[in-house]
Design a protein around this motif. Structure first.
Motif, mmCIF file in Angstrom:
data_model
loop_
_atom_site.group_PDB
_atom_site.id
_atom_site.type_symbol
_atom_site.label_atom_id
_atom_site.label_comp_id
_atom_site.label_asym_id
_atom_site.label_seq_id
_atom_site.Cartn_x
_atom_site.Cartn_y
_atom_site.Cartn_z
ATOM 1 N N ARG A 81 0.823 -1.221 0.000
ATOM 2 C CA ARG A 81 0.000 0.000 0.000
ATOM 3 C C ARG A 81 0.852 1.264 0.000
ATOM 4 N N GLU A 116 4.316 3.139 -3.897
ATOM 5 C CA GLU A 116 3.615 3.365 -5.160
ATOM 6 C C GLU A 116 4.136 2.472 -6.273
ATOM 7 N N GLU A 119 -11.682 4.738 -9.443
ATOM 8 C CA GLU A 119 -10.916 4.685 -8.199
ATOM 9 C C GLU A 119 -10.920 3.244 -7.697
ATOM 10 N N HIS A 171 -15.080 5.623 0.840
ATOM 11 C CA HIS A 171 -14.566 6.472 -0.235
ATOM 12 C C HIS A 171 -15.703 7.182 -0.970
ATOM 13 N N THR A 219 -11.105 15.512 -2.915
ATOM 14 C CA THR A 219 -9.944 14.741 -2.455
ATOM 15 C C THR A 219 -9.563 13.689 -3.491
ATOM 16 N N ALA A 222 -5.411 7.721 -2.085
ATOM 17 C CA ALA A 222 -3.981 7.560 -1.804
ATOM 18 C C ALA A 222 -3.765 6.254 -1.050
ATOM 19 N N LYS A 223 -2.519 5.844 -0.954
ATOM 20 C CA LYS A 223 -2.098 4.641 -0.224
ATOM 21 C C LYS A 223 -2.964 3.441 -0.592
ATOM 22 N N GLN A 275 -6.440 5.762 2.242
ATOM 23 C CA GLN A 275 -6.272 7.167 2.616
ATOM 24 C C GLN A 275 -6.846 8.022 1.492
ATOM 25 N N ARG A 276 -7.309 9.225 1.833
ATOM 26 C CA ARG A 276 -7.655 10.244 0.838
ATOM 27 C C ARG A 276 -6.913 11.523 1.215
ATOM 28 N N ASN A 277 -6.362 12.200 0.230
ATOM 29 C CA ASN A 277 -5.616 13.434 0.459
ATOM 30 C C ASN A 277 -6.325 14.609 -0.194
ATOM 31 N N GLN A 304 -3.947 20.111 2.014
ATOM 32 C CA GLN A 304 -2.990 19.066 2.425
ATOM 33 C C GLN A 304 -3.501 18.179 3.559
ATOM 34 N N GLN A 342 -5.152 15.007 5.373
ATOM 35 C CA GLN A 342 -5.197 13.576 5.094
ATOM 36 C C GLN A 342 -6.401 12.973 5.819
#
Length: 294
Positions: free
Chosen positions: A21, A24, A66, A122, A135, A138-139, A143-145, A150, A152
């Protein structure tokens, strides 16, 4: 002690592979022809001809979809796609959910439950709670960024206590208005900010039934992906059996003897004239069974 069914939604065979995870390049390397994508109809499971979960490939999803990385199964990366819309109603109103809980093998039910909880989060958290900007995932989907501020954001799990109360060889069970006739279950409620599990158990029992509980102990837990709860099963005792029922929460609450509970368990789904035993997919079933068999 008789053998117990596995606790529903627990025991997924998928290795979560956190090391992939967070890398990348490693995650990109897993997105190949061997990767599998869990097929979902919105948030509902899709079954293959054998009645198991149906899996597709990355070729089955749009390029801009996604995807959440669920982990590895038999060396293959497993993904689930985020739907356009999250859950819009209670799980008990969806017959497909109840059918899945009774049809899927334990490991597959756990796989579905984890995937459902993750992609539902999500779908309902596509905008930043801090600034409102859109957003990005991520990961690997854990995660959502927010590109704007910025921030998280991480998938949440809400702790819920579900508990037995004993008084001199009897158990306290209650029923909610949505329950079928004669069905009773363990009392339950969300853990509030600033509470321990033990404090939440005592508070919920007092609020719903007017009983002061003590000597709270943990028994077992159950993931409950509707939308994303962790049911924390506990046992407690009380010295005063007099009930004051909160009718905004419960239709009824009663003390049941060991003999009444044994008879209801033996009667199976039809129950007795007074009681239907909690269903096997509910942690309340395991709690009452634990109490009867210990």
């Amino acid at each position: 002690m008789r053998a117990m069914h596995p606790i529903a939604f627990s025991g997924s065979p998928i290795e979560r592979a956190d090391q992939i995870r967070v890398d990348e390049q490693a995650l990109a390397a897993q997105m190949n022809w061997r990767a599998r994508v869990l097929k979902l109809d919105g948030l509902n499971p899709v079954f293959d001809d054998a009645g198991a979960l149906e899996w597709g490939t990355l070729a089955d999803v749009a390029e801009d979809a996604e995807l959440c990385f669920l982990g590895l199964l038999d060396g293959k990366a497993c993904f689930a796609m985020v739907p356009d819309q999250g859950a819009t109603g209670p799980a008990y109103a969806n017959p497909q959910i109840w059918a899945a809980m009774q049809a899927l093998q334990p490991g597959e039910l756990a796989t579905y439950g984890g995937a459902r909880s993750l992609v539902d989060w999500h779908a309902r958290h596509k905008f930043c709670a801090r600034c409102g900007a859109k957003t990005v995932i991520a990961k690997g989907g854990w995660q959502r960024n927010c590109p704007a501020c910025q921030a998280q954001h991480f998938p949440r799990t809400d702790p819920v206590t579900i508990m037995l109360v004993e008084h001199e060889g009897r158990l306290l069970l209650g029923r909610q208005p949505r329950f079928p006739p004669r069905m009773y279950s363990a009392l339950a409620g969300f853990v509030e900010p600033g509470e321990t599990i033990e404090e939440a158990v005592a508070r919920e029992i007092w609020e719903e039934a007017g009983v002061r509980a003590r000597d709270v102990q943990y028994v077992a837990s159950q993931p409950w992906p509707f939308p994303s709860q962790l049911m924390i099963g506990c046992y407690s005792v009380t010295d005063d059996p007099e009930l004051t029922i909160d009718t905004t929460e419960l239709d009824d609450a009663r003390w049941f003897t060991r003999e009444e509970l044994e008879a209801a368990r033996a009667a199976g789904e039809r129950g007795t004239d007074d009681l239907i035993f909690p269903r096997s997919f509910a942690i309340a079933h395991h709690l009452v069974t634990w109490w009867l068999d210990r």
